[in-house]
Design an enzyme around this catalytic site. Structure first.
Site, mmCIF file in Angstrom:
data_model
loop_
_atom_site.group_PDB
_atom_site.id
_atom_site.type_symbol
_atom_site.label_atom_id
_atom_site.label_comp_id
_atom_site.label_asym_id
_atom_site.label_seq_id
_atom_site.Cartn_x
_atom_site.Cartn_y
_atom_site.Cartn_z
ATOM 1 N N ARG A 1 -39.492 -37.202 48.937
ATOM 2 C CA ARG A 1 -39.460 -35.333 48.036
ATOM 3 C C ARG A 1 -39.731 -34.470 49.129
ATOM 4 N NH1 ARG A 1 -44.642 -33.627 45.051
ATOM 5 N NH2 ARG A 1 -45.496 -33.330 46.488
ATOM 6 N N HIS B 1 -51.767 -24.377 29.103
ATOM 7 C CA HIS B 1 -52.394 -25.307 30.065
ATOM 8 C C HIS B 1 -51.762 -23.896 31.862
ATOM 9 C CE1 HIS B 1 -52.523 -28.900 29.126
ATOM 10 N NE2 HIS B 1 -51.007 -29.693 28.393
ATOM 11 N N GLY C 1 -43.010 -35.304 26.553
ATOM 12 C CA GLY C 1 -44.024 -34.888 27.745
ATOM 13 C C GLY C 1 -45.399 -35.750 27.404
ATOM 14 N N ASP D 1 -41.240 -31.000 27.348
ATOM 15 C CA ASP D 1 -43.199 -30.411 28.119
ATOM 16 C C ASP D 1 -43.687 -31.571 27.086
ATOM 17 O OD1 ASP D 1 -43.422 -28.767 25.631
ATOM 18 O OD2 ASP D 1 -43.946 -27.569 26.544
ATOM 19 N N HIS E 1 -43.170 -20.469 22.621
ATOM 20 C CA HIS E 1 -43.445 -20.957 24.123
ATOM 21 C C HIS E 1 -41.387 -21.754 25.048
ATOM 22 C CE1 HIS E 1 -46.038 -23.445 26.766
ATOM 23 N NE2 HIS E 1 -45.264 -24.264 25.615
#
Ligand SMILES: [Fe+2]
Length: 550
Positions: free
Chosen positions: A479, A11, A184, A153, A124
């Site tokens: 946030r 991604h 994930g 992830d 990764h």
């Protein structure tokens, strides 16, 4: 040493340039191609090279591909196994692996002069881990006990998690969790079940969770659990049994919010157990986080509060975009480079006043150059205008942090709806406040302060909730982005000027983009956005462009 990092596989394709241990440029391809996430987040469209981002990184430093000492690629195909062997249903995965194998040749085509033999494959999750631990502002700690790191992830080559420690630039991996178990992918499955786009809209699920009660937690605890040696199990979940599948855009019900709340709560519990396991093993003081799951700011606050670590730091580009930077930092560290911690997320393109003015003239727009653009913006906001704020270099990662932002008055509740309309967003989604760092403690509690990257949630003090209703989420949280006057002098001046007029050291800040588009990056994007959205003022560099009154 000059290292170009590339993320091109799962991604958010991106490129980053590390020179002599310092990050000089980093950008996502979407900001150039104007295609959100660089490509649709589906496996068969994964072969998107960040060619424009890579070319810009080099050009910004005056480098040619032949000047590079190394090119890093944040996926190591030698570690990959066939998808069905790992228990994944992913009929396109073999294409991804073929593509990764050929990446050096592809890169040499996109960047003529680049030597394919210079391309190094970095696993990764090592790239994610380095993006957090090696970029975090704990330079001294690198020599004294190290920095712990948790990566979570959807998936890497064959795992979905890494728990490790970086010490003196070297990574020790304590535990990884092999696929198909993946927190994930679990969250992505729920995202899709709720009618949203997986690998893209997970933050909508997090926002929805605030409207629900964790009614399905018992079932989730049965299906998702940690293992004694620091890993976890995610069993198949019958989502339909808890809430029916939603088509895109279909109205959600209380069942859906309760399901989102249940998964969110279980995620927080499991992350906490994983962090405590790691701390139990290392006795570490600082935890750093990366991987798409680390963009879950509600979970991050739980970790900051309860994991036992003194400090928690999250890489602002925690998703895959950050692996271009991480892979480059990892290889630089291995080569013995002394790394400079990340000073801010403004690592993308910037424009001189002359360049900006040239574009305003080309567009034949009426503009002015006030004495102080910060005062002009504060005045407009105080009068309840919406301001497009384009200043300095663009942000690396998904958050607008006062460089490509849409600003509004926080004291008017209706501004949430107004901004969600401008941006074509669902009305249940909150907008966030930016606040002067030295005032944050009076208004916000629970999450860590300072919080310059908007990666944690905070509770809004009860007596402030009615004063800044536009930025208070349904559960009383916000946030926040704290703004330090030394690091962000212009934004701080604008906030101070706004406080002088309104008594509020807080401004609504959301990313400068419209529905489904990537964040504005260059002046042309800014003018397009201004021309097509009901924004009252564009503050671009020192210039102000006002919406003509009818
Ligand atoms: Fe990843």
């Amino acid at each position: 040493m000059k290292v170009l990092g590339i993320n091109a596989l799962f991604h958010d394709p991106s490129a980053a340039l590390v020179v002599d241990g310092g990050t000089v440029a980093a950008a996502e391809e979407e900001r150039f191609s104007r295609r959100k996430h660089g490509h649709r987040p589906v496996p068969f469209a994964a072969w998107e090279l960040p060619e424009q981002a890579a070319r810009w990184c080099l050009a910004s430093a005056g480098l040619e591909p032949t000047d590079l000492d190394a090119v890093t690629y944040s996926y190591d195909v030698r570690l990959a196994r066939p998808a069905d062997e790992m228990g994944l249903h992913d009929p396109w995965d073999h294409l991804r692996q073929t593509y990764a194998r050929q990446a050096p040749e592809f890169l040499a085509t996109a960047l003529p002069g680049l030597d394919p033999a210079d391309v190094t494959f970095v696993p990764h999750h090592v790239a994610h881990a380095a993006s957090a631990a090696l970029a975090a502002p704990y330079d001294a700690l690198l020599d004294a006990g190290g920095v712990d790191v948790l990566v979570l992830d959807g998936r890497g080559e064959c795992a979905s998690h890494l728990a490790g420690t970086y010490e003196r630039g070297r990574l020790t991996t304590h535990r990884t969790q092999e696929l198909p178990h993946s927190l994930g992918l679990l969250y992505e499955d729920l995202t899709e079940h709720l009618g949203f786009l997986r690998s893209s809209d997970e933050y909508k699920v997090m926002a929805m969770a605030s409207y629900g009660e964790p009614r399905f937690l018992t079932e989730l605890r049965r299906r998702v659990r940690t293992s004694p040696e620091g890993g976890f199990v995610t069993e198949r979940i019958d989502w339909d049994a808890m809430a029916k599948r939603l088509a895109p855009g279909e109205q959600w019900s209380q069942d859906h919010a309760d399901l989102a709340a249940s998964v969110q709560r279980r995620l927080e519990e499991v992350l906490l157990e994983l962090a405590r396991w790691l701390r139990g093993r290392t006795g570490g003081r600082v935890l750093t986080l990366a991987g798409g799951v680390a963009l879950n700011c509600v979970a991050n606050t739980v970790l900051a509060e309860h994991s036992g670590y003194d400090e928690v730091w999250v890489q602002p580009a925690a998703g895959d975009a950050g692996t271009s930077l991480g892979s480059a930092l990892h290889v630089a560290a291995q080569a013995g480079e002394r790394l400079v911690p990340m000073r801010g997320a403004d690592l993308g393109r910037g424009w001189t006043e002359v360049e900006i003015e040239e574009r305003l003239r080309t567009a034949r727009l009426r503009y002015e150059r006030p004495d102080d653009i910060a005062e002009t913006v504060a005045e407009c906001l105080a009068e309840d205008g919406v301001v497009a704020w384009f200043q300095g270099r663009s942000e690396f990662g998904p958050r607008a942090l006062g460089h490509r932002s849409l600003l509004a008055h926080p004291g008017r509740r209706e501004n949430l709806e107004r901004l969600n309309d401008v941006k074509g967003r669902e009305q249940f989604r909150p907008v966030a406040p930016m606040v002067l760092a030295d005032r944050a403690g009076d208004i916000f509690s629970r999450g860590p302060v300072p919080s310059p990257y908007m990666l944690f949630v905070h509770d809004v003090a009860p007596h402030w909730r009615d004063r800044i209703p536009a930025v208070v989420h349904v559960d009383g949280t916000a946030r926040i982005q704290t703004v330090d006057a030394d690091q962000e002098p212009l934004v701080a001046r604008m906030l101070t000027a706004f406080e002088r007029r309104t008594g509020l050291p807080v401004v609504v800040n959301t990313s400068l983009n419209t529905a489904g588009r990537p964040m504005v990056d260059d002046p042309r994007d800014a003018l397009e956005c201004f021309g097509s959205a009901p924004v009252d003022l564009l503050a671009i560099g020192p210039f102000a462009v006002r919406r003509p009154t009818a």
